[in-house]
Design an enzyme around this catalytic site. Sequence first.
Site, mmCIF file in Angstrom:
data_model
loop_
_atom_site.group_PDB
_atom_site.id
_atom_site.type_symbol
_atom_site.label_atom_id
_atom_site.label_comp_id
_atom_site.label_asym_id
_atom_site.label_seq_id
_atom_site.Cartn_x
_atom_site.Cartn_y
_atom_site.Cartn_z
ATOM 1 N N LYS A 62 0.852 -1.207 0.000
ATOM 2 C CA LYS A 62 0.000 0.000 0.000
ATOM 3 C C LYS A 62 0.880 1.245 0.000
ATOM 4 O O LYS A 62 0.677 2.165 -0.796
ATOM 5 C CB LYS A 62 -0.889 0.024 1.247
ATOM 6 C CG LYS A 62 -1.562 1.360 1.506
ATOM 7 C CD LYS A 62 -2.459 1.359 2.716
ATOM 8 C CE LYS A 62 -1.757 1.599 3.999
ATOM 9 N NZ LYS A 62 -1.512 3.007 4.354
ATOM 10 N N ASN A 63 1.895 1.274 0.875
ATOM 11 C CA ASN A 63 2.661 2.510 1.075
ATOM 12 C C ASN A 63 3.725 2.747 0.015
ATOM 13 O O ASN A 63 4.397 3.780 0.044
ATOM 14 C CB ASN A 63 3.270 2.538 2.488
ATOM 15 C CG ASN A 63 2.191 2.742 3.536
ATOM 16 O OD1 ASN A 63 1.032 3.044 3.196
ATOM 17 N ND2 ASN A 63 2.529 2.540 4.785
ATOM 18 N N CYS A 115 -5.300 12.530 12.456
ATOM 19 C CA CYS A 115 -6.024 11.256 12.390
ATOM 20 C C CYS A 115 -5.927 10.622 13.774
ATOM 21 O O CYS A 115 -5.347 11.195 14.692
ATOM 22 C CB CYS A 115 -5.439 10.352 11.311
ATOM 23 S SG CYS A 115 -3.869 9.657 11.784
ATOM 24 N N ARG A 145 -0.152 14.615 12.808
ATOM 25 C CA ARG A 145 0.292 14.377 11.434
ATOM 26 C C ARG A 145 0.509 15.679 10.637
ATOM 27 O O ARG A 145 -0.096 15.922 9.603
ATOM 28 C CB ARG A 145 -0.690 13.482 10.691
ATOM 29 C CG ARG A 145 -1.133 12.238 11.408
ATOM 30 C CD ARG A 145 -0.054 11.201 11.576
ATOM 31 N NE ARG A 145 0.422 10.633 10.349
ATOM 32 C CZ ARG A 145 -0.157 9.602 9.721
ATOM 33 N NH1 ARG A 145 -1.256 9.104 10.183
ATOM 34 N NH2 ARG A 145 0.360 9.123 8.599
ATOM 35 N N ASP A 170 4.603 0.748 12.126
ATOM 36 C CA ASP A 170 3.408 0.089 11.586
ATOM 37 C C ASP A 170 3.275 -1.360 12.037
ATOM 38 O O ASP A 170 2.268 -1.994 11.733
ATOM 39 C CB ASP A 170 3.409 0.134 10.051
ATOM 40 C CG ASP A 170 3.212 1.544 9.544
ATOM 41 O OD1 ASP A 170 3.420 1.788 8.349
ATOM 42 O OD2 ASP A 170 2.882 2.430 10.366
ATOM 43 N N ARG A 216 -8.724 -0.575 4.285
ATOM 44 C CA ARG A 216 -7.883 0.434 3.620
ATOM 45 C C ARG A 216 -6.511 -0.144 3.280
ATOM 46 O O ARG A 216 -5.876 0.277 2.326
ATOM 47 C CB ARG A 216 -7.699 1.642 4.553
ATOM 48 C CG ARG A 216 -8.973 2.343 4.895
ATOM 49 C CD ARG A 216 -8.700 3.582 5.691
ATOM 50 N NE ARG A 216 -7.635 4.371 5.081
ATOM 51 C CZ ARG A 216 -7.186 5.519 5.569
ATOM 52 N NH1 ARG A 216 -7.713 6.000 6.678
ATOM 53 N NH2 ARG A 216 -6.237 6.196 4.982
HETATM 54 C C1 EPZ Z 1 4.071 7.117 6.442
HETATM 55 O O1 EPZ Z 1 3.260 8.126 6.996
HETATM 56 C C2 EPZ Z 1 3.193 5.889 6.305
HETATM 57 N N1 EPZ Z 1 2.097 6.176 5.384
HETATM 58 C C3 EPZ Z 1 2.650 5.485 7.679
HETATM 59 O O2 EPZ Z 1 1.896 4.283 7.505
HETATM 60 C C4 EPZ Z 1 3.838 5.200 8.597
HETATM 61 O O3 EPZ Z 1 3.355 4.876 9.890
HETATM 62 C C5 EPZ Z 1 4.754 6.434 8.662
HETATM 63 O O4 EPZ Z 1 5.161 6.814 7.332
HETATM 64 C C6 EPZ Z 1 6.006 6.179 9.497
HETATM 65 O O5 EPZ Z 1 6.717 5.099 8.958
HETATM 66 C C7 EPZ Z 1 2.329 6.166 4.046
HETATM 67 O O6 EPZ Z 1 3.436 5.908 3.590
HETATM 68 C C8 EPZ Z 1 1.161 6.442 3.153
HETATM 69 P P1 EPZ Z 1 5.970 10.522 8.570
HETATM 70 P P2 EPZ Z 1 3.789 9.660 7.036
HETATM 71 O O7 EPZ Z 1 5.837 11.787 7.808
HETATM 72 O O8 EPZ Z 1 4.700 9.900 5.906
HETATM 73 C C9 EPZ Z 1 6.323 13.968 11.790
HETATM 74 C C10 EPZ Z 1 0.056 2.859 7.769
HETATM 75 O O9 EPZ Z 1 -0.403 2.327 8.786
HETATM 76 N N2 EPZ Z 1 6.165 14.907 10.662
HETATM 77 O O10 EPZ Z 1 7.127 9.619 8.299
HETATM 78 O O11 EPZ Z 1 2.600 10.532 7.205
HETATM 79 C C11 EPZ Z 1 5.051 13.164 12.072
HETATM 80 O O12 EPZ Z 1 4.202 13.886 12.923
HETATM 81 C C12 EPZ Z 1 0.489 4.310 7.828
HETATM 82 O O13 EPZ Z 1 0.230 2.292 6.665
HETATM 83 C C13 EPZ Z 1 6.284 16.282 10.908
HETATM 84 O O14 EPZ Z 1 6.508 16.711 12.047
HETATM 85 O O15 EPZ Z 1 4.631 9.669 8.374
HETATM 86 C C14 EPZ Z 1 5.592 11.915 12.731
HETATM 87 O O16 EPZ Z 1 5.802 12.166 14.099
HETATM 88 C C15 EPZ Z 1 0.192 4.950 9.174
HETATM 89 N N3 EPZ Z 1 6.160 17.157 9.871
HETATM 90 C C16 EPZ Z 1 6.952 11.707 12.054
HETATM 91 O O17 EPZ Z 1 7.269 12.947 11.419
HETATM 92 C C17 EPZ Z 1 5.922 16.732 8.592
HETATM 93 O O18 EPZ Z 1 5.835 17.578 7.671
HETATM 94 C C18 EPZ Z 1 6.974 10.630 10.998
HETATM 95 O O19 EPZ Z 1 5.876 10.868 10.131
HETATM 96 C C19 EPZ Z 1 5.801 15.346 8.358
HETATM 97 C C20 EPZ Z 1 5.938 14.457 9.403
#
Ligand code: EPZ
Length: 421
Positions: free
Chosen positions: A22-23, A116, A121, A304, A396
């Site tokens: 998915k990701n 969410c 996020r 995850d 999803r």
């Molecule tokens: C991706 O989400 C995945 N989703 C998530 O999978 C996964 O849990 C996550 O990466 C971490 O591995 C997809 O790839 C579609 P991040 P993402 O940006 O990119 C902070 C699932 O279950 N952050 O790596 O949204 C954020 O708050 C889903 O399949 C900022 O502060 O996660 C978090 O604490 C859930 N500012 C950390 O970084 C930003 O602009 C990591 O988030 C962006 C992120």
Amino acid sequence: MDQLLIAGGRPLRGEVRISGAKNATLPILCASLLSAEPLELGNVPDLKDVDTLVRLLQGMGVEASRDGRHLTLACPDLHTPMAPYDLVKTMRASILVLGPLLARCGEARVSLPGGCAIGERPVDLHIKGLEAMGARIAIEHGYIVAQAERLRGARIFLDTVTVTGTENLMMAATLADGVTQLENAAREPEVTDLAECLIAMGARIKGHGTDLITIEGVPRLHRAAHQVMPDRIESGTFLVAAAATQGDITLRETCPDALQAVLDKLQEANAIVDRDGTSLRIRMRGPNHGVSVRTAPHPAFPTDMQAQFMAMNCVAEGTTVITETIFENRFMHVQELRRLGANIEIEGNTAIIRGVRGLEGADVMATDLRASASLVIAGLIAQGETRIERIYHLDRGYEHIEAKLGGLGADIRRVAAPRAD
Ligand code: EPZ
């Protein structure tokens, strides 16, 4: 809303084919915006999030045709660079259209994703990186309104490792004027899979899979074909379900190299894991010892997989500790696991799990995708019947999960929720 009914207490046995990730699929679908020519994808999973994103892209001008696991996308005429709130609110990954829209047509109007269940996020790092590349960005009435004559290459340091932030900026940089360096970039295998797809489309990218990715912009991208990588989180979920039920299963068409941290932790919990090419077999040496984990960016233990290991630890010997360092609210499954008899205490971002002799089936509610997977595993462990409500979360990210688990001997079925009189 559908529900899942599980009669637990049966070990999983047999073989299961792993679906496309998915990701990896979601950012790769957005990459189709970057080219006027067709992008032919293989191993695309049948998931709600994929359907939602294809609909969003079609609204922008992407032509899409699907035949089973094959999906062909083309964007000769990007007429509406806009992602509306009513679609984005159902799937946060829609933010991944922002970089490609700016790169391809110099403008974008994308609803802020909002938070969410698992956390706030934010997308501030996505925006900061695009501004460093010359985009002018304002937030108006809940929308990100962005413009750029032509993005220019920049050196961008990402304060926090962000998966979709890295992906958004990498896609934007493929058509920018000059070279972009992403420092402290995400090293997740899905980022690497996206980079390989972009390179097939003619992008010039180096360093993907490390924390320094260099992208040299090119004038345009061209037609390509790409096979989506297997889903490492679906794989890990099935492996944990087998370990938790003292089963013996084999995964086919999976990605062992992308699962090292998970496989190490399962072996620590007393599992035997055998690899044969793209197949993985798991069985237990004896009682499940459970295992403590601390989530962190790849190649460390993936957030995850945290909820799934917690379910397994509920009936393991002794006490284990799970620390969640990525998201601020990713323990929503704990109160539901307690309903099944689990003994779990939460102290800040740490959960302490004291193994109990067994779980008892009960009615529980899914709150987010991986919490749902945790409840399915707990239901497979529990004696008696477990009813899981709101399983649209599960649909999803897991393709045909009850069929796959049923094929492994689980007693699991999907029923329509009784109508509220
Ligand atoms: C991706 O989400 C995945 N989703 C998530 O999978 C996964 O849990 C996550 O990466 C971490 O591995 C997809 O790839 C579609 P991040 P993402 O940006 O990119 C902070 C699932 O279950 N952050 O790596 O949204 C954020 O708050 C889903 O399949 C900022 O502060 O996660 C978090 O604490 C859930 N500012 C950390 O970084 C930003 O602009 C990591 O988030 C962006 C992120």
